[in-house]
Design a protein around this motif. Structure first.
Motif, PDB file in Angstrom:
ATOM      1  N   ILE A  22       6.343   2.928  -8.185  1.00 12.09           N
ATOM      2  CA  ILE A  22       7.669   3.281  -7.653  1.00 12.09           C
ATOM      3  C   ILE A  22       8.499   2.050  -7.293  1.00 12.09           C
ATOM      4  O   ILE A  22       9.645   2.181  -6.872  1.00 12.09           O
ATOM      5  N   ALA A  23       7.926   0.855  -7.459  1.00 10.61           N
ATOM      6  CA  ALA A  23       8.625  -0.374  -7.078  1.00 10.61           C
ATOM      7  C   ALA A  23       9.612  -0.822  -8.150  1.00 10.61           C
ATOM      8  O   ALA A  23       9.437  -0.544  -9.336  1.00 10.61           O
ATOM      9  N   ASP A  24      10.642  -1.532  -7.717  1.00  8.67           N
ATOM     10  CA  ASP A  24      11.592  -2.132  -8.659  1.00  8.67           C
ATOM     11  C   ASP A  24      11.027  -3.406  -9.270  1.00  8.67           C
ATOM     12  O   ASP A  24      11.323  -3.738 -10.419  1.00  8.67           O
ATOM     13  N   TYR A  25      10.232  -4.122  -8.481  1.00  9.74           N
ATOM     14  CA  TYR A  25       9.594  -5.351  -8.949  1.00  9.74           C
ATOM     15  C   TYR A  25       8.144  -5.368  -8.477  1.00  9.74           C
ATOM     16  O   TYR A  25       7.834  -4.855  -7.398  1.00  9.74           O
ATOM     17  N   CYS A  26       7.282  -5.989  -9.275  1.00  7.33           N
ATOM     18  CA  CYS A  26       5.881  -6.150  -8.907  1.00  7.33           C
ATOM     19  C   CYS A  26       5.511  -7.628  -8.994  1.00  7.33           C
ATOM     20  O   CYS A  26       5.789  -8.282 -10.006  1.00  7.33           O
ATOM     21  N   ILE A  27       4.910  -8.136  -7.937  1.00  9.49           N
ATOM     22  CA  ILE A  27       4.438  -9.520  -7.899  1.00  9.49           C
ATOM     23  C   ILE A  27       2.918  -9.472  -7.821  1.00  9.49           C
ATOM     24  O   ILE A  27       2.355  -8.962  -6.851  1.00  9.49           O
ATOM     25  N   ASP A  28       2.255  -9.999  -8.829  1.00 15.43           N
ATOM     26  CA  ASP A  28       0.797  -9.947  -8.864  1.00 15.43           C
ATOM     27  C   ASP A  28       0.143 -11.255  -8.443  1.00 15.43           C
ATOM     28  O   ASP A  28      -1.002 -11.265  -8.001  1.00 15.43           O
ATOM     29  N   GLU A  29       0.865 -12.374  -8.588  1.00 20.42           N
ATOM     30  CA  GLU A  29       0.288 -13.651  -8.186  1.00 20.42           C
ATOM     31  C   GLU A  29       0.465 -13.858  -6.680  1.00 20.42           C
ATOM     32  O   GLU A  29       1.432 -13.373  -6.087  1.00 20.42           O
ATOM     33  N   PRO A  30      -0.469 -14.573  -6.036  1.00 21.82           N
ATOM     34  CA  PRO A  30      -0.407 -14.761  -4.580  1.00 21.82           C
ATOM     35  C   PRO A  30       0.590 -15.845  -4.176  1.00 21.82           C
ATOM     36  O   PRO A  30       0.210 -16.935  -3.752  1.00 21.82           O
ATOM     37  N   ASP A  31       1.872 -15.542  -4.298  1.00 19.38           N
ATOM     38  CA  ASP A  31       2.917 -16.504  -3.939  1.00 19.38           C
ATOM     39  C   ASP A  31       4.158 -15.726  -3.508  1.00 19.38           C
ATOM     40  O   ASP A  31       4.881 -15.185  -4.339  1.00 19.38           O
ATOM     41  N   GLY A  62       0.792  -1.225   0.000  1.00 19.70           N
ATOM     42  CA  GLY A  62       0.000   0.000   0.000  1.00 19.70           C
ATOM     43  C   GLY A  62       0.821   1.271   0.000  1.00 19.70           C
ATOM     44  O   GLY A  62       2.056   1.242   0.096  1.00 19.70           O
ATOM     45  N   ALA A  63       0.122   2.398  -0.080  1.00 23.77           N
ATOM     46  CA  ALA A  63       0.787   3.702  -0.132  1.00 23.77           C
ATOM     47  C   ALA A  63       1.650   3.943   1.097  1.00 23.77           C
ATOM     48  O   ALA A  63       2.677   4.628   1.020  1.00 23.77           O
ATOM     49  N   ASN A  64       1.264   3.369   2.231  1.00 25.64           N
ATOM     50  CA  ASN A  64       2.026   3.540   3.462  1.00 25.64           C
ATOM     51  C   ASN A  64       3.398   2.878   3.397  1.00 25.64           C
ATOM     52  O   ASN A  64       4.255   3.120   4.245  1.00 25.64           O
ATOM     53  N   ASP A  65       3.619   2.045   2.384  1.00 31.31           N
ATOM     54  CA  ASP A  65       4.904   1.357   2.221  1.00 31.31           C
ATOM     55  C   ASP A  65       5.839   2.069   1.242  1.00 31.31           C
ATOM     56  O   ASP A  65       6.986   1.653   1.069  1.00 31.31           O
ATOM     57  N   ALA A  66       5.362   3.124   0.598  1.00 31.55           N
ATOM     58  CA  ALA A  66       6.119   3.739  -0.492  1.00 31.55           C
ATOM     59  C   ALA A  66       7.487   4.254  -0.051  1.00 31.55           C
ATOM     60  O   ALA A  66       8.506   3.989  -0.706  1.00 31.55           O
ATOM     61  N   MET A  67       7.550   4.986   1.054  1.00 30.01           N
ATOM     62  CA  MET A  67       8.828   5.534   1.502  1.00 30.01           C
ATOM     63  C   MET A  67       9.806   4.423   1.868  1.00 30.01           C
ATOM     64  O   MET A  67      11.012   4.537   1.625  1.00 30.01           O
ATOM     65  N   MET A  68       9.293   3.343   2.438  1.00 29.12           N
ATOM     66  CA  MET A  68      10.131   2.204   2.808  1.00 29.12           C
ATOM     67  C   MET A  68      10.707   1.536   1.560  1.00 29.12           C
ATOM     68  O   MET A  68      11.893   1.195   1.513  1.00 29.12           O
ATOM     69  N   LEU A  69       9.875   1.369   0.532  1.00 28.86           N
ATOM     70  CA  LEU A  69      10.356   0.754  -0.707  1.00 28.86           C
ATOM     71  C   LEU A  69      11.375   1.641  -1.403  1.00 28.86           C
ATOM     72  O   LEU A  69      12.355   1.152  -1.980  1.00 28.86           O
ATOM     73  N   GLU A  70      11.160   2.950  -1.334  1.00 31.81           N
ATOM     74  CA  GLU A  70      12.101   3.874  -1.969  1.00 31.81           C
ATOM     75  C   GLU A  70      13.423   3.929  -1.212  1.00 31.81           C
ATOM     76  O   GLU A  70      14.485   4.111  -1.821  1.00 31.81           O
ATOM     77  N   ARG A  71      13.386   3.765   0.105  1.00 33.68           N
ATOM     78  CA  ARG A  71      14.603   3.809   0.913  1.00 33.68           C
ATOM     79  C   ARG A  71      15.460   2.562   0.701  1.00 33.68           C
ATOM     80  O   ARG A  71      16.695   2.632   0.731  1.00 33.68           O
ATOM     81  N   ALA A  78       6.710  -4.581  -4.784  1.00 31.04           N
ATOM     82  CA  ALA A  78       5.275  -4.382  -4.576  1.00 31.04           C
ATOM     83  C   ALA A  78       4.584  -5.731  -4.726  1.00 31.04           C
ATOM     84  O   ALA A  78       4.666  -6.363  -5.781  1.00 31.04           O
ATOM     85  N   TYR A  79       3.914  -6.166  -3.658  1.00 32.91           N
ATOM     86  CA  TYR A  79       3.267  -7.486  -3.657  1.00 32.91           C
ATOM     87  C   TYR A  79       1.753  -7.326  -3.702  1.00 32.91           C
ATOM     88  O   TYR A  79       1.157  -6.799  -2.768  1.00 32.91           O
ATOM     89  N   GLN A  80       1.146  -7.755  -4.815  1.00 35.31           N
ATOM     90  CA  GLN A  80      -0.305  -7.609  -5.005  1.00 35.31           C
ATOM     91  C   GLN A  80      -0.735  -6.211  -4.553  1.00 35.31           C
ATOM     92  O   GLN A  80      -1.662  -6.047  -3.754  1.00 35.31           O
ATOM     93  N   ALA A  81      -0.055  -5.227  -5.106  1.00 37.22           N
ATOM     94  CA  ALA A  81      -0.093  -3.878  -4.549  1.00 37.22           C
ATOM     95  C   ALA A  81      -1.057  -2.939  -5.264  1.00 37.22           C
ATOM     96  O   ALA A  81      -1.537  -3.203  -6.371  1.00 37.22           O
ATOM     97  N   LYS A  82      -1.289  -1.805  -4.587  1.00 38.02           N
ATOM     98  CA  LYS A  82      -2.063  -0.722  -5.168  1.00 38.02           C
ATOM     99  C   LYS A  82      -1.251  -0.081  -6.293  1.00 38.02           C
ATOM    100  O   LYS A  82      -0.019  -0.077  -6.264  1.00 38.02           O
ATOM    101  N   PRO A  83      -1.934   0.483  -7.310  1.00 40.92           N
ATOM    102  CA  PRO A  83      -1.228   1.073  -8.458  1.00 40.92           C
ATOM    103  C   PRO A  83      -0.181   2.107  -8.069  1.00 40.92           C
ATOM    104  O   PRO A  83       0.890   2.169  -8.684  1.00 40.92           O
ATOM    105  N   SER A  84      -0.456   2.912  -7.050  1.00 41.18           N
ATOM    106  CA  SER A  84       0.495   3.956  -6.660  1.00 41.18           C
ATOM    107  C   SER A  84       1.813   3.367  -6.186  1.00 41.18           C
ATOM    108  O   SER A  84       2.880   3.957  -6.397  1.00 41.18           O
ATOM    109  N   LEU A  85       1.773   2.200  -5.555  1.00 44.39           N
ATOM    110  CA  LEU A  85       3.007   1.567  -5.084  1.00 44.39           C
ATOM    111  C   LEU A  85       3.729   0.870  -6.231  1.00 44.39           C
ATOM    112  O   LEU A  85       4.958   0.895  -6.305  1.00 44.39           O
ATOM    113  N   LYS A  86       2.974   0.278  -7.121  1.00 43.00           N
ATOM    114  CA  LYS A  86       3.593  -0.389  -8.269  1.00 43.00           C
ATOM    115  C   LYS A  86       4.438   0.586  -9.085  1.00 43.00           C
ATOM    116  O   LYS A  86       5.475   0.211  -9.632  1.00 43.00           O
TER     117      LYS A  86
END
Length: 216
Positions: A193-202, A168-177, A183-191
Motif C-alpha cells: 500500500i506504500a507509495d515508495y519502498c526502501i529496502d536498503e538500511p539507509d 509494519g501493519a500497524n503503520d498502514a492507516m498512517m501511510l494511507e492517510r 515503507a522502510y524495510q517493511a513487511k510485505p503487507s505494508l509494501k
C-alpha cells in the motif's frame, strides 16, 4: 508568519531504530521467544495490535525501569537517521515520532534527533518496576493515523504536504492517510500500500522519495 514546509511522521521500532524495544525488554525477563513471536505476528497484521501489546507488556512485569537504559546506550539508530532529521529541519519540515512503542524510549530518541513531537505508549511503573500494564489509550493503527491528521492541523500544514514512514501493519492507516507513504524495510503487507519502498538500511533514501514527489 512562515508556515512549515511539510510534516513527516515516523514510526520508531525497526524504522528509526534497529530494534523492537519490547522484544529487547523481554530478554531481561526471560520471555523473549514468546514476546518476539507475538510481535512478529502483530507486525504482519495477523493479530490485533492493541490486544497483542497488552499480552506482551504483561510478560514484562517485574523488569526494573533502570535496566532499560542498557538497551538505549547507545541509541541503536538506523543509518542516516541523524542526517535525515537535520536535513529536514533545514528545509523547514516538522518531524514527529508516532510509535506503538514506549515513551521511555521515544522521548529519548526524540531528544537525540530533535524531533518536534512524540506520541507513544506509556509503561506503568511502580516502585521502580514495570507493572505489566500500559497507561491510557494504546497507540494503535487508528491513533497513528489520527495523530498525523492532528499534527498537520496543529501546525497548519495541508495534508498534501504530509509524509509517513513505517515498517509494519500497524503503520498502514498512517501511510494511507498521508500524501506520501514510505515503507522502510517493511513487511510485505505494508509494501503493497506504500507509495515508495526502501529496502536498503539507509534512512537518507527518504529524501529521494520526497524529491521524487516534488515535496522538497
Amino acid at each position: 508568519m512562515k508556515y512549515p514546509s511539510g510534516l513527516i511522521v515516523f514510526d520508531m521500532d525497526s524504522t528509526l531504530i534497529g530494534i523492537e524495544c519490547i522484544d529487547e525488554i523481554a530478554r531481561l525477563n526471560d520471555c523473549y521467544t514468546k514476546v518476539a513471536g507475538i510481535t512478529k505476528a502483530a507486525m504482519e497484521g495477523k493479530l490485533d495490535f492493541s490486544e497483542s501489546l497488552r499480552q506482551r507488556v504483561a510478560c514484562l512485569k517485574g523488569v526494573s525501569e533502570s535496566s532499560l537504559q542498557a538497551l538505549f546506550n547507545p541509541i541503536p539508530l538506523h543509518p542516516g537517521a541523524k542526517e535525515l532529521f537535520s536535513t529536514l529541519k533545514e528545509k523547514g519540515w516538522q518531524r514527529a515520532i508516532v510509535s506503538g512503542g514506549f515513551t521511555w524510549f521515544a522521548d529519548r530518541l526524540a531528544a537525540e534527533l530533535q524531533a518536534d513531537a512524540v506520541i507513544a505508549n506509556q509503561l506503568e511503573v511502580s516502585d521502580g518496576l514495570l507493572t505489566g500494564r500500559v497507561l491510557g489509550d494504546i497507540v494503535d493503527a487508528r491513533i497513528k493515523a489520527s495523530s498525523l491528521q492532528d499534527l498537520a492541523n496543529k501546525w497548519n500544514i495541508p495534508m498534501s504536504k504530509t509524509v509517513a514512514v513505517g515498517d509494519g501493519a500497524n503503520d498502514a492507516m498512517m501511510l494511507e492517510r498521508a500524501a506520501v507513504g514510505i515503507a522502510y524495510q517493511a513487511k510485505p503487507s505494508l509494501k503493497r500500500i506504500a507509495d515508495y519502498c526502501i529496502d536498503e538500511p539507509d534512512l537518507r533514501q527518504v529524501l529521494f522519495c520526497l524529491e521524487s514527489s516534488k515535496l522538497i
